[in-house]
Design an enzyme around this catalytic site. Structure first.
Site, mmCIF file in Angstrom:
data_model
loop_
_atom_site.group_PDB
_atom_site.id
_atom_site.type_symbol
_atom_site.label_atom_id
_atom_site.label_comp_id
_atom_site.label_asym_id
_atom_site.label_seq_id
_atom_site.Cartn_x
_atom_site.Cartn_y
_atom_site.Cartn_z
ATOM 1 N N LYS A 1 -89.150 17.130 14.638
ATOM 2 C CA LYS A 1 -87.858 16.511 14.943
ATOM 3 C C LYS A 1 -87.888 15.841 16.303
ATOM 4 O O LYS A 1 -88.443 16.363 17.262
ATOM 5 C CB LYS A 1 -86.760 17.584 14.912
ATOM 6 C CG LYS A 1 -85.354 17.062 15.142
ATOM 7 C CD LYS A 1 -84.346 18.200 15.102
ATOM 8 C CE LYS A 1 -84.474 19.129 16.290
ATOM 9 N NZ LYS A 1 -83.436 20.188 16.287
ATOM 10 N N ALA B 1 -74.469 19.960 11.710
ATOM 11 C CA ALA B 1 -75.240 20.066 10.460
ATOM 12 C C ALA B 1 -76.131 18.846 10.243
ATOM 13 O O ALA B 1 -76.710 18.684 9.163
ATOM 14 C CB ALA B 1 -74.339 20.290 9.247
ATOM 15 N N THR C 1 -79.097 17.949 11.710
ATOM 16 C CA THR C 1 -80.512 18.284 11.564
ATOM 17 C C THR C 1 -80.773 18.940 10.219
ATOM 18 O O THR C 1 -81.729 18.596 9.519
ATOM 19 C CB THR C 1 -80.958 19.224 12.700
ATOM 20 O OG1 THR C 1 -80.872 18.536 13.943
ATOM 21 C CG2 THR C 1 -82.397 19.672 12.482
#
Length: 315
Positions: free
Chosen positions: A195, A228, A230
């Site tokens: 990420k 919410a 990710t």
């Protein structure tokens, strides 16, 4: 047990249900107190019973609104100290400023460090919390800190689903070590999403996925979620990579207004969260399943009060 050795459990306005459940397990009444907010935003806190010489356990999350709840926490500690409590153990189910654990860019505050110092200065004797975003925050305090794990509670909820071909997914490299503990406890392989977060907009981009998820039932695990975003993006990536289904298990479900629609529009079938955060400015998605950490905190209180080791809670 002598009267002056009896424990008192008081809950702040951020954690009334969790406090009630903890007291029910311990078979003690909920401590009396009141909180009032004046029209100018000032808070008034009053302990509603005699705590002189008593060991007090204060339960107060610092979630939405984070600043009000944190200030209330400090006022509770100060009020209990001035009421001559023998000791004040602060239970912070969700420590919101834990994300500010380092100076990662020029001219910024290390917020978690300042919060720790303030709690200590207010008069706390011990802190018990759950899944700190950064475990090293325990070192910001010069008093005992117990950072409990929600892992046993959440893994039990996952195991109850009896999912075959299970794979545990860490949403980023930073949570990979803790996600590996989930995978080991459930006897499942681990995958890791790569990420990237480039600013403070609370939006992240999944650049890559390490591990095999094709044909598997994936469960994303994390310590908290706010928007919410990710979770939704990792879930989409998992489906694109051939995952059969996607679920998620998160300790702290903070949830801002846009979180529910994002969750409902995502590939996530079920999101398990604990009850560390009670008040949210949004409706609740039907995909959310709450599991309680009241037994965990109740056992921590019982062991601290009986002067027993807490090490079993970290096994």
């Amino acid at each position: 047990m002598r009267d002056d050795d009896e424990l008192v459990v008081i809950g702040g306005s951020a954690s009334p249900r969790l406090t009630k459940n903890i007291c029910k397990i311990l078979d003690v009444p909920v401590g009396k107190g009141e909180v009032h907010q004046f029209s100018d935003g000032n808070l008034f806190v009053k302990v509603g019973q005699n705590v002189r010489g008593r060991h007090v356990y204060l339960v107060q999350s610092t979630a939405l609104p984070a600043n009000d709840n944190f200030m209330e926490l400090l006022f509770w500690i100060d009020a209990l100290k001035r009421a001559s409590a023998a000791s004040i153990t602060v239970l912070i189910p969700y420590f919101s400023y834990a994300k500010g654990d380092k100076k990662d860019e020029p001219r910024v505050s290390i917020r978690a460090r300042l919060c720790a110092q303030t709690i200590e200065t207010a008069g706390a004797d011990r802190v018990v919390t759950l899944d700190l975003h950064a475990p090293q925050i325990q070192g910001f305090f010069d008093l005992p800190v117990d950072d409990l794990y929600a892992l046993p509670v959440l893994t039990d909820a996952i195991a109850a689903e009896n999912l075959d071909e299970l794979v545990i997914v860490s949403p980023d490299a930073g949570f990979a070590k803790k996600a590996k503990q989930y995978a080991r406890r459930l006897g499942a392989p681990l995958a890791i999403a790569d990420k990237e977060r480039i600013d403070h907009t609370e939006n992240a981009h999944v650049a890559d996925l390490i591990g095999d998820v094709e044909g598997k039932n994936a469960v994303i695990v994390d310590d908290f979620t706010i928007t919410a975003g990710t979770l939704a993006e990792v879930a989409d990536t998992l489906i694109q990579r051939g995952a059969r289904s996607v679920r998620a298990a998160v300790t702290h479900g903070v949830f801002t207004r846009k979180a529910m629609s994002r969750l409902d529009d995502s590939a996530i079938q079920t999101l398990w969260v604990t009850d560390t955060v009670e008040k949210r400015p949004t409706r609740r998605s039907k995909r959310i399943v709450t599991v309680s950490v009241a037994p965990l905190f109740a056992e921590a209180i019982r062991r601290i009060h009986a002067r027993e080791s807490l090490s079993v809670l970290f096994s």
